[in-house]
Design a protein around this motif. Structure first.
Motif, PDB file in Angstrom:
ATOM      1  N   PHE A  48       0.835  -1.207   0.000  1.00 19.17           N
ATOM      2  CA  PHE A  48       0.000   0.000   0.000  1.00 19.17           C
ATOM      3  C   PHE A  48       0.866   1.251   0.000  1.00 19.17           C
ATOM      4  O   PHE A  48       0.672   2.165  -0.813  1.00 19.17           O
ATOM      5  CB  PHE A  48      -0.922  -0.024   1.217  1.00 19.17           C
ATOM      6  CG  PHE A  48      -1.934   1.088   1.246  1.00 19.17           C
ATOM      7  CD1 PHE A  48      -3.185   0.907   0.679  1.00 19.17           C
ATOM      8  CD2 PHE A  48      -1.636   2.303   1.838  1.00 19.17           C
ATOM      9  CE1 PHE A  48      -4.122   1.931   0.710  1.00 19.17           C
ATOM     10  CE2 PHE A  48      -2.565   3.327   1.874  1.00 19.17           C
ATOM     11  CZ  PHE A  48      -3.817   3.134   1.299  1.00 19.17           C
ATOM     12  N   GLY A  49       1.831   1.314   0.920  1.00 19.77           N
ATOM     13  CA  GLY A  49       2.698   2.491   0.987  1.00 19.77           C
ATOM     14  C   GLY A  49       3.541   2.672  -0.257  1.00 19.77           C
ATOM     15  O   GLY A  49       3.701   3.794  -0.756  1.00 19.77           O
ATOM     16  N   ALA A  50       4.071   1.564  -0.785  1.00 15.66           N
ATOM     17  CA  ALA A  50       4.876   1.661  -2.004  1.00 15.66           C
ATOM     18  C   ALA A  50       4.035   2.144  -3.178  1.00 15.66           C
ATOM     19  O   ALA A  50       4.498   2.933  -4.013  1.00 15.66           O
ATOM     20  CB  ALA A  50       5.502   0.299  -2.311  1.00 15.66           C
ATOM     21  N   LYS A  51       2.780   1.696  -3.235  1.00 13.05           N
ATOM     22  CA  LYS A  51       1.901   2.088  -4.333  1.00 13.05           C
ATOM     23  C   LYS A  51       1.549   3.575  -4.241  1.00 13.05           C
ATOM     24  O   LYS A  51       1.513   4.279  -5.257  1.00 13.05           O
ATOM     25  CB  LYS A  51       0.629   1.249  -4.289  1.00 13.05           C
ATOM     26  CG  LYS A  51      -0.200   1.277  -5.549  1.00 13.05           C
ATOM     27  CD  LYS A  51       0.116   0.085  -6.413  1.00 13.05           C
ATOM     28  CE  LYS A  51      -0.782   0.000  -7.618  1.00 13.05           C
ATOM     29  NZ  LYS A  51      -0.465  -1.163  -8.466  1.00 13.05           N
ATOM     30  N   VAL A  52       1.281   4.061  -3.040  1.00 14.07           N
ATOM     31  CA  VAL A  52       0.906   5.460  -2.869  1.00 14.07           C
ATOM     32  C   VAL A  52       2.057   6.390  -3.244  1.00 14.07           C
ATOM     33  O   VAL A  52       1.898   7.349  -4.006  1.00 14.07           O
ATOM     34  CB  VAL A  52       0.437   5.725  -1.429  1.00 14.07           C
ATOM     35  CG1 VAL A  52       0.270   7.216  -1.175  1.00 14.07           C
ATOM     36  CG2 VAL A  52      -0.886   5.011  -1.156  1.00 14.07           C
TER      37      VAL A  52
END
Length: 453
Positions: A144-148
C-alpha cells in the motif's frame, strides 16, 4: 514464567495480574476497558460489516485527497522552476526532462525495492483475486505504501508520461479492504527484488520528456495540458476548424485556462494536423509508458486517446458540413465535443471490453443528451474488439502468467469438445452422520484404490 495473579480486596471477580493490581490508576483503566467492551458489544450488535465499510470509504477518501494535494504541490513546483529558470533553451530543456526522470526513477526504485507487486495498475491482479485465486503479495499492507508513494511521483510527471491513477486506486482500495478485514477478524474474534527497473524507467522517461518538450515536438502534442485540461478542451462544443478559418489565434507563452483549445492549434499544421500528430505519437508513447515498472493507471490515457479520435472525426465532419446536416427539413449543427465523448467511451470500452464506460461518460459530463449515439458506439466497438482479441487487462494477465479463467468462445455446448465427464470420477461415495469410524476408513481405502486404478 507466567505473571502472578491476585484478587482485589473484597472482590469475588476474575483474577487480575499484579501489574493491573498495583499499577497506576487501576480503577480508571478498568473503567476504560469496560467502556470499550460495552461500546464493542453495542456497535457490533447490528453487524460489524457496516462500520468497516464506512471506515474503508473514509480512509480511501482521505488517501485520495492526500495524493491530489501532494501531486498538486509537486506539479506547481515544476511549473515554477520551468518559468523562473530563464530564457535559455538548454536550461528549460533540462528542467523539463530531468524533473520527471528523477521522479520516475525514484518511483520505480522505491516501489520495486519494497515489493515488485506494486508496479502497474493492479487491475489484472485484482481480477485474478476476484476469480478465487489467492495472491497474498498483492494485498500486503507494505504494498500500500509503495503504491501510494510511487503513484504520487508518476502523476507528478504530468503529460510527460500521460498516465493516470484509476487502476492504482482500485488496487489500493482492495488492499485497504483486505487489511480492514484482518483487523475485523482480530477484533470480532473470527477465524483467519532488485533489478534494472530504475535504469530502464529513467531512459524511457528521458525519451518521452524530450519529445513532449513544449518548444519542440511538444508544441504539437498539447504537452502543457493536464489530464483534466485534455478532457475539458476535447469536449468543447465549438468547432475549432471553423473558428480558425478566418483568424489565426496566437500560441500563448503561458497556458491560458480560458482558451485551452489554443494548445491544439498551429498555423501550418492546423487543428487537423495537430490532432492527427497527437494520435500517431501518443499511440507508441503510451505503449512505451505502460512498460515502465511503476505504479500507474492506464484507463484515463486510453479515455483521452479515444476522445482525441472522436474530436478529429467531429472536426472533419464540421469542416465538410459547416452549416450542419439537414434531415427532415431540420438543420442539425455538428458539435465535435459530442463526437469526442462518444469516441472516448467507445475506445476505452473496446480496450477494456466493458460497456460501463458509457455510464462513466454520462457521469463525467453530467448529461445524457448523447446517450443513444454513445451507447451505439460503445456496443459496436465492444462487438468488434471482443471478436478480435482479449481485453487489455486479460492480456496483461496472460503475459504475467497469472491464473485466469479461459474465455468461452461460444454458448453452444457442442462447440466445446472437453466436458467435465471426461475427467471427473462419477462413482461418488456417501457417508451418513452416524457412520462408524471403521467404515469411514474402509470407504476411504476403497476410494483411493479406485483413483489409482
Amino acid at each position: 514464567m507466567e505473571e502472578l495473579v491476585g484478587l482485589h480486596e473484597g472482590s469475588s471477580g476474575d483474577p487480575v495480574t499484579l501489574q493491573e493490581l498495583w499499577g497506576p490508576c487501576p480503577r480508571i483503566r478498568r473503567g476504560v476497558r469496560g467502556g470499550l467492551e460495552w461500546l464493542k458489544q453495542k456497535l457490533f450488535r447490528l453487524g460489524e460489516d457496516w462500520y468497516f465499510l464506512m471506515t474503508l470509504g473514509v480512509l480511501m477518501a482521505l488517501v485520495s485527497y492526500a495524493v491530489d494535494l501532494a501531486v498538486g504541490s509537486i506539479v506547481q513546483a515544476h511549473e515554477w522552476l520551468y518559468g523562473e529558470i530563464g530564457d535559455s533553451h538548454l536550461l528549460r530543456y533540462l528542467s523539463w526532462t530531468v524533473y520527471p526522470v528523477a521522479l520516475v526513477s525514484f518511483s520505480s526504485g522505491f516501489s520495486q525495492s519494497i515489493t515488485p507487486s506494486s508496479g502497474g495498475s493492479g487491475i489484472p491482479e485484482v481480477k485474478t483475486i476476484l476469480s478465487g485465486v489467492v495472491l497474498e503479495d498483492y494485498l500486503d499492507i507494505k504494498n500500500f505504501g509503495a503504491k501510494v508513494v510511487g503513484m504520487c511521483c508518476t502523476l507528478a510527471c504530468g503529460s510527460t508520461l500521460f498516465l493516470g491513477k484509476v487502476g492504482p486506486f482500485v488496487h489500493l482500495s482492495v488492499m485497504m479492504a483486505a487489511y480492514l478485514g484482518r483487523v475485523r477478524t482480530t477484533t470480532v474474534g473470527e477465524p483467519e527484488v532488485r533489478d534494472s527497473g530504475p535504469v530502464y524507467s529513467a531512459l524511457a522517461v528521458l525519451v518521452l520528456a524530450s519529445i513532449t518538450y513544449p518548444p519542440s515536438a511538444g508544441r504539437f502534442l498539447a504537452s502543457r495540458l493536464s489530464m483534466k485540461q485534455h478532457l475539458d478542451s476535447l469536449f468543447d462544443s465549438h468547432a475549432w476548424g471553423l473558428m480558425t478559418r478566418n483568424s489565426s489565434p496566437p500560441w500563448p507563452e503561458e497556458l491560458d485556462p480560458q482558451h485551452l483549445w489554443w494548445e491544439w492549434y498551429h498555423p501550418q499544421f492546423t487543428i487537423f494536423g495537430t490532432l492527427a500528430f497527437f494520435l500517431v505519437m501518443k499511440f507508441w508513447m503510451l505503449i512505451l509508458a505502460t512498460t515502465i515498472p511503476i505504479p500507474a493507471g492506464y484507463f484515463m490515457p486510453i479515455f483521452i486517446y479515444g476522445a482525441a479520435i472522436g474530436r478529429l472525426f467531429g472536426e472533419t465532419l464540421s469542416f465538410i458540413f459547416p452549416e450542419g446536416i439537414v434531415a427532415g427539413g431540420i438543420t442539425n449543427p455538428i458539435m465535435p465535443g459530442g463526437y469526442a465523448l462518444a469516441g472516448a467511451a467507445a475506445f476505452s470500452g473496446a480496450v477494456t471490453h466493458t460497456i460501463s464506460t458509457a455510464l462513466l461518460a454520462f457521469e463525467l459530463t453530467g448529461q445524457i443528451v448523447h446517450a443513444l449515439p454513445v451507447l451505439m458506439a460503445v456496443l459496436a466497438a465492444n462487438a468488434i474488439a471482443q471478436s478480435c482479441q482479449p481485453s487489455f487487462y486479460d492480456g496483461t494477465i496472460i503475459v504475467k502468467k497469472l491464473p485466469y479463467l479461459p474465455r468461452i468462445l461460444g454458448r453452444n455446448i457442442g462447440s466445446h469438445c472437453v466436458r467435465v465427464e471426461h475427467f471427473m470420477n462419477r462413482s461418488i461415495t456417501t457417508l451418513a452422520k452416524d457412520t462408524p469410524l471403521q467404515e469411514i476408513g474402509v470407504r476411504c481405502h476403497q476410494g483411493q484404490a479406485q483413483i489409482s486404478s
